[in-house]
Design a protein around this motif. Structure first.
Motif, PDB file in Angstrom:
ATOM      1  N   VAL A  28       4.550  -3.890  -2.962  1.00 21.17           N
ATOM      2  CA  VAL A  28       4.599  -4.944  -2.102  1.00 21.17           C
ATOM      3  C   VAL A  28       3.901  -4.378  -0.839  1.00 21.17           C
ATOM      4  N   THR A  75      11.938   3.857  -6.709  1.00 20.67           N
ATOM      5  CA  THR A  75      10.886   3.107  -5.836  1.00 20.67           C
ATOM      6  C   THR A  75      10.386   3.990  -4.777  1.00 20.67           C
ATOM      7  N   THR A 100      -2.796  -2.263   3.570  1.00 22.05           N
ATOM      8  CA  THR A 100      -2.917  -3.444   4.441  1.00 22.05           C
ATOM      9  C   THR A 100      -3.357  -4.635   3.746  1.00 22.05           C
ATOM     10  N   GLU A 117       3.559  -5.690   2.155  1.00 23.96           N
ATOM     11  CA  GLU A 117       3.923  -5.849   3.536  1.00 23.96           C
ATOM     12  C   GLU A 117       4.931  -4.793   4.020  1.00 23.96           C
ATOM     13  N   THR A 118       5.757  -4.070   2.892  1.00 20.27           N
ATOM     14  CA  THR A 118       6.864  -3.211   3.093  1.00 20.27           C
ATOM     15  C   THR A 118       6.422  -1.890   2.652  1.00 20.27           C
ATOM     16  N   GLY A 119       5.401  -1.804   1.773  1.00 23.83           N
ATOM     17  CA  GLY A 119       4.998  -0.528   1.237  1.00 23.83           C
ATOM     18  C   GLY A 119       5.524  -0.086   0.052  1.00 23.83           C
ATOM     19  N   ALA A 120       6.720  -1.071  -0.380  1.00 28.59           N
ATOM     20  CA  ALA A 120       7.566  -0.557  -1.693  1.00 28.59           C
ATOM     21  C   ALA A 120       6.650  -0.459  -2.652  1.00 28.59           C
ATOM     22  N   THR A 142       2.467   4.282   2.698  1.00 31.73           N
ATOM     23  CA  THR A 142       2.215   4.044   4.238  1.00 31.73           C
ATOM     24  C   THR A 142       0.482   3.913   4.210  1.00 31.73           C
ATOM     25  N   THR A 194       8.052   4.611  -1.153  1.00 33.31           N
ATOM     26  CA  THR A 194       7.424   4.104   0.271  1.00 33.31           C
ATOM     27  C   THR A 194       6.016   4.713   0.717  1.00 33.31           C
TER      28      THR A 194
END
Length: 67
Positions: free
Chosen positions: A36, A5, A12, A38-41, A9, A7
């Motif tokens: 995802v 996983t 949107t 919303e979380t950037g995952a 950035t 992240t």
């Protein structure tokens, strides 16, 4: 199978997620990409561990950055 996983950035919307998914999916051995917004995952399932620099390059090609 290996699952990692990351992240990401700057995402949107669904188009952002689709761009990241498309670029990472082109890496050799990638079986599945789940984003995802919303979380950037970004969870990537692959047949073998991926080179982190290759994942970073794919994300940057899509116009985003790894956190």
């Amino acid at each position: 199978m290996t699952t990692e996983t990351y992240t990401v950035t700057g995402m949107t919307c669904g188009h952002c997620a689709a761009s990241v998914t498309e670029e990472i999916s082109e890496l050799e051995g990638v079986e599945n990409v789940d984003v995802v917004v919303e979380t950037g995952a970004v969870t990537v399932t692959s047949t073998a561990p991926l080179d982190a620099s290759a994942v970073r390059a794919a994300v940057e090609e899509a116009g985003y950055a790894l956190a």
